[in-house]
Design an enzyme around this catalytic site. Structure first.
Site, PDB file in Angstrom:
ATOM      1  N   ASN A  15       0.870  -1.185   0.000  1.00  0.00           N
ATOM      2  CA  ASN A  15       0.000   0.000   0.000  1.00  0.00           C
ATOM      3  C   ASN A  15       0.903   1.230   0.000  1.00  0.00           C
ATOM      4  O   ASN A  15       2.114   1.115   0.199  1.00  0.00           O
ATOM      5  CB  ASN A  15      -0.932  -0.036   1.218  1.00  0.00           C
ATOM      6  CG  ASN A  15      -0.139  -0.081   2.510  1.00  0.00           C
ATOM      7  OD1 ASN A  15       0.549   0.858   2.867  1.00  0.00           O
ATOM      8  ND2 ASN A  15      -0.211  -1.215   3.222  1.00  0.00           N
ATOM      9  N   ASP A  64      -3.499  -6.726   4.916  1.00  0.00           N
ATOM     10  CA  ASP A  64      -4.411  -7.662   5.580  1.00  0.00           C
ATOM     11  C   ASP A  64      -4.276  -9.076   5.032  1.00  0.00           C
ATOM     12  O   ASP A  64      -4.602 -10.041   5.709  1.00  0.00           O
ATOM     13  CB  ASP A  64      -5.857  -7.175   5.418  1.00  0.00           C
ATOM     14  CG  ASP A  64      -6.095  -5.919   6.247  1.00  0.00           C
ATOM     15  OD1 ASP A  64      -5.490  -5.817   7.333  1.00  0.00           O
ATOM     16  OD2 ASP A  64      -6.861  -5.040   5.805  1.00  0.00           O
ATOM     17  N   LYS A 124      10.115 -15.943 -11.121  1.00  0.00           N
ATOM     18  CA  LYS A 124       9.258 -14.899 -11.698  1.00  0.00           C
ATOM     19  C   LYS A 124       8.113 -15.535 -12.491  1.00  0.00           C
ATOM     20  O   LYS A 124       8.352 -16.439 -13.326  1.00  0.00           O
ATOM     21  CB  LYS A 124      10.110 -14.014 -12.619  1.00  0.00           C
ATOM     22  CG  LYS A 124       9.360 -12.811 -13.115  1.00  0.00           C
ATOM     23  CD  LYS A 124      10.228 -11.955 -14.022  1.00  0.00           C
ATOM     24  CE  LYS A 124       9.412 -10.850 -14.630  1.00  0.00           C
ATOM     25  NZ  LYS A 124      10.031 -10.250 -15.789  1.00  0.00           N
ATOM     26  N   PHE A 153      -4.028   3.039  14.890  1.00  0.00           N
ATOM     27  CA  PHE A 153      -4.432   4.004  13.857  1.00  0.00           C
ATOM     28  C   PHE A 153      -5.531   3.339  13.041  1.00  0.00           C
ATOM     29  O   PHE A 153      -5.520   2.116  12.876  1.00  0.00           O
ATOM     30  CB  PHE A 153      -3.246   4.355  12.949  1.00  0.00           C
ATOM     31  CG  PHE A 153      -2.439   5.507  13.457  1.00  0.00           C
ATOM     32  CD1 PHE A 153      -1.652   5.364  14.590  1.00  0.00           C
ATOM     33  CD2 PHE A 153      -2.479   6.741  12.816  1.00  0.00           C
ATOM     34  CE1 PHE A 153      -0.914   6.431  15.080  1.00  0.00           C
ATOM     35  CE2 PHE A 153      -1.739   7.816  13.293  1.00  0.00           C
ATOM     36  CZ  PHE A 153      -0.955   7.665  14.428  1.00  0.00           C
ATOM     37  N   LYS A 197     -12.941  -0.233  15.749  1.00  0.00           N
ATOM     38  CA  LYS A 197     -11.620  -0.878  15.863  1.00  0.00           C
ATOM     39  C   LYS A 197     -11.060  -0.719  17.285  1.00  0.00           C
ATOM     40  O   LYS A 197     -10.423  -1.622  17.816  1.00  0.00           O
ATOM     41  CB  LYS A 197     -10.635  -0.281  14.846  1.00  0.00           C
ATOM     42  CG  LYS A 197     -10.928  -0.757  13.429  1.00  0.00           C
ATOM     43  CD  LYS A 197     -10.036  -0.090  12.396  1.00  0.00           C
ATOM     44  CE  LYS A 197     -10.545  -0.400  10.988  1.00  0.00           C
ATOM     45  NZ  LYS A 197      -9.838   0.321   9.936  1.00  0.00           N
ATOM     46  N   LYS A 215     -10.186  -4.107  19.254  1.00  0.00           N
ATOM     47  CA  LYS A 215      -8.766  -4.407  19.499  1.00  0.00           C
ATOM     48  C   LYS A 215      -8.333  -4.062  20.927  1.00  0.00           C
ATOM     49  O   LYS A 215      -7.149  -4.117  21.244  1.00  0.00           O
ATOM     50  CB  LYS A 215      -7.894  -3.688  18.452  1.00  0.00           C
ATOM     51  CG  LYS A 215      -8.307  -4.049  17.008  1.00  0.00           C
ATOM     52  CD  LYS A 215      -7.320  -3.612  15.953  1.00  0.00           C
ATOM     53  CE  LYS A 215      -7.905  -3.809  14.550  1.00  0.00           C
ATOM     54  NZ  LYS A 215      -6.910  -3.995  13.510  1.00  0.00           N
TER      55      LYS A 215
HETATM   56  N1  CTP Z   1      -3.218  -3.743  12.223  1.00  0.00           N
HETATM   57  C1  CTP Z   1      -2.421  -4.781  12.661  1.00  0.00           C
HETATM   58  N2  CTP Z   1      -2.382  -5.956  11.968  1.00  0.00           N
HETATM   59  C2  CTP Z   1      -3.116  -6.115  10.857  1.00  0.00           C
HETATM   60  C3  CTP Z   1      -3.940  -5.064  10.389  1.00  0.00           C
HETATM   61  C4  CTP Z   1      -3.958  -3.881  11.104  1.00  0.00           C
HETATM   62  O1  CTP Z   1      -1.742  -4.623  13.688  1.00  0.00           O
HETATM   63  N3  CTP Z   1      -3.062  -7.256  10.192  1.00  0.00           N
HETATM   64  C5  CTP Z   1      -3.266  -2.500  13.016  1.00  0.00           C
HETATM   65  C6  CTP Z   1      -2.752  -1.273  12.277  1.00  0.00           C
HETATM   66  O2  CTP Z   1      -1.372  -1.083  12.525  1.00  0.00           O
HETATM   67  C7  CTP Z   1      -3.613  -0.161  12.872  1.00  0.00           C
HETATM   68  C8  CTP Z   1      -4.902  -0.831  13.217  1.00  0.00           C
HETATM   69  O3  CTP Z   1      -4.615  -2.235  13.291  1.00  0.00           O
HETATM   70  O4  CTP Z   1      -3.074   0.346  14.058  1.00  0.00           O
HETATM   71  C9  CTP Z   1      -6.022  -0.603  12.218  1.00  0.00           C
HETATM   72  O5  CTP Z   1      -5.562  -0.903  10.908  1.00  0.00           O
HETATM   73  P1  CTP Z   1      -6.458  -0.640   9.625  1.00  0.00           P
HETATM   74  O6  CTP Z   1      -5.679  -1.052   8.430  1.00  0.00           O
HETATM   75  O7  CTP Z   1      -7.033   0.730   9.686  1.00  0.00           O
HETATM   76  O8  CTP Z   1      -7.687  -1.603   9.846  1.00  0.00           O
HETATM   77  P2  CTP Z   1      -7.851  -3.151   9.823  1.00  0.00           P
HETATM   78  O9  CTP Z   1      -7.883  -3.645  11.238  1.00  0.00           O
HETATM   79  O10 CTP Z   1      -6.858  -3.784   8.922  1.00  0.00           O
HETATM   80  O11 CTP Z   1      -9.327  -3.292   9.245  1.00  0.00           O
HETATM   81  P3  CTP Z   1      -9.871  -2.936   7.751  1.00  0.00           P
HETATM   82  O12 CTP Z   1      -8.729  -3.174   6.793  1.00  0.00           O
HETATM   83  O13 CTP Z   1     -10.987  -3.886   7.561  1.00  0.00           O
HETATM   84  O14 CTP Z   1     -10.320  -1.501   7.783  1.00  0.00           O
END
Ligand code: CTP
Length: 411
Positions: free
Chosen positions: A221, A290, A300, A334, A348, A352
């Site tokens: 990303n 995710d 490759k 975040f 969240k 969490k």
């Molecule tokens: N986070 C994490 N591990 C993951 C995904 C997210 O520790 N596999 C943490 C990120 O570092 C952030 C928080 O969870 O502090 C929220 O991350 P975000 O990407 O906004 O949300 P997700 O929990 O991944 O949910 P979604 O993608 O469905 O919005």
């Protein structure tokens, strides 16, 4: 070599301040010219005081042209008939002082309380913080007397910036080189920053993760890591013991921060768990992927098909797992959201088990991924919501740390 950039904190710390640079006679004196320019750029009022020997390396005119002010290099009347008690006036009005380069001779004089030239006399009259930047030949630096004097000066309350190691002008390799002006500036700001996070062990995650598809492709990303790195840097400046676990970024390494670089979510998970136990504040600013490809290919992938299906599997939610084992720690997440920022972030926070979540608006050019500024909402466990104005990521980092300290104090 990585060099820290200019931050909002630097501007607020130095703007309008009276800074004196003391230059001694060393080959590195030329670096003080850049230091002067950097300090001026940050809005400081800078004056230069130099030894006569320093004038053999860089002429006073160079400093005068750049500072727009007369240089002080003598205890006595100068050619303009200006009876020079500047060293005393300047010592009294200085908000902070940098001695760069600080020679073995100047360190010895200061340790012994000798005042026999403009710089050493000035130094004895200074009551503001002083950063000494020793620079000399390696054997001189390692000499027992120089090391003894540095110990005395440290006990006396002087800030000392260790010299860099490397090839010196005299041909010897080892410690003694004056660090680059950007590094001196960064450590100077650190000296001037109140240490309200001293004793805190802070773990920060930052940046994206990269999940390999094959050796030349990955899922990721656009996270730049700027927000998390700003938090790590601000916490270090404020005296915390900081560990930063970061995905790939092109940023300059924060000084005095233990930085662990990772690529994948699984590597991040491992590094975070390794440091979780001994941390008392954990801030997860990383944009973790995710999902990761199932069975990434070792060779490759060739474009011999018109369509291709990539099977992904879910990565562990690192923060959620930390939340289950939180104990007395402060846990901050975040939430990167393109819509319904408040609702999604609050969800969240609860899922969490966080103390605070920073809802981060993604989409506008001045907020979120890769921007230097950010639009955020702080959402607390008790449903309180704070919406700071749009700010630089450095300023948000400091505000976030203020709020975390408040939570610590009330918890
Ligand atoms: N986070 C994490 N591990 C993951 C995904 C997210 O520790 N596999 C943490 C990120 O570092 C952030 C928080 O969870 O502090 C929220 O991350 P975000 O990407 O906004 O949300 P997700 O929990 O991944 O949910 P979604 O993608 O469905 O919005």
């Amino acid at each position: 070599m990585h060099q820290p950039g200019i931050t909002q904190l630097m501007k607020t710390t130095l703007s309008g301040k009276n800074i004196v640079i003391g230059v001694c006679g060393g080959i590195a004196a030329y670096k003080s010219v850049t230091l002067l320019r950097l300090l001026k750029k940050l809005g400081a009022h800078v004056r230069v005081i130099m030894t006569l020997n320093a004038g053999a390396f860089v002429g006073p005119l160079t400093f005068e042209a750049l500072s727009g002010l007369k240089v002080c290099s003598s205890l006595f009347a100068n050619d303009d008939g200006d009876a020079s008690i500047k060293h005393i006036e300047w010592a009294q009005s200085a908000d902070a002082v940098i001695i760069a380069p600080a020679t073995a001779n100047m360190l010895a004089k200061l340790a012994a309380g000798i005042a026999d030239d403009a710089v050493s006399t000035f130094l004895l009259a200074v009551t503001a913080p002083v950063l000494l930047c020793p620079s000399m030949n390696t054997h001189m630096f390692e000499h027992r007397s120089v090391q003894r004097n540095l110990k005395i000066l440290k006990t006396d309350g002087y800030h000392i910036l260790a010299p860099d190691s490397g090839e010196l002008a005299c041909g010897v390799a080892g410690p003694g080189r004056l660090p680059e002006p950007e590094i001196i500036l960064d450590r100077f700001i650190a000296c001037l920053t109140p240490k309200d996070m001293f004793g805190r062990k802070v773990l920060v995650t930052a940046g994206p993760t990269q999940e390999a598809i094959d050796p030349v492709r990955f899922i990721s990303n656009p996270s730049s890591g700027k927000m998390g790195w700003a938090i790590a840097r601000a916490a270090e400046m404020r005296g915390a013991d900081v560990t930063l676990v970061s995905g790939p970024t092109s940023l300059s390494e924060p000084l005095n921060v233990k930085t662990i670089r990772v690529n994948t979510a699984l590597e991040m998970q491992q590094a975070v768990w390794h440091h979780f136990e001994k941390s008392d504040i954990i801030i997860k600013a990383a944009a973790v992927s995710d999902y990761r490809p199932v069975n990434p290919k070792h060779r490759k992938i060739k474009k011999d098909r018109d369509e291709m299906i990539l099977t992904l599997q879910k990565n562990p939610d690192i923060l959620k797992e930390l939340g289950k084992n939180k104990g007395e720690r402060i846990l901050v997440g975040f939430a990167a959201e393109t819509e319904e920022l408040q609702k999604n972030a609050a969800m969240k926070l609860a899922q969490k088990n966080l103390d605070l979540i920073v809802g981060n608006l993604i989409g506008p050019a001045d907020s979120g991924f890769n921007a230097d500024t950010n639009r955020v909402k702080f959402i607390y466990k008790d449903d309180t919501i704070e919406t700071p104005p749009k700010m630089s990521k450095d300023a948000i980092a400091d505000l976030l740390l203020d709020r975390i300290l408040r939570l610590k104090a009330s918890g």
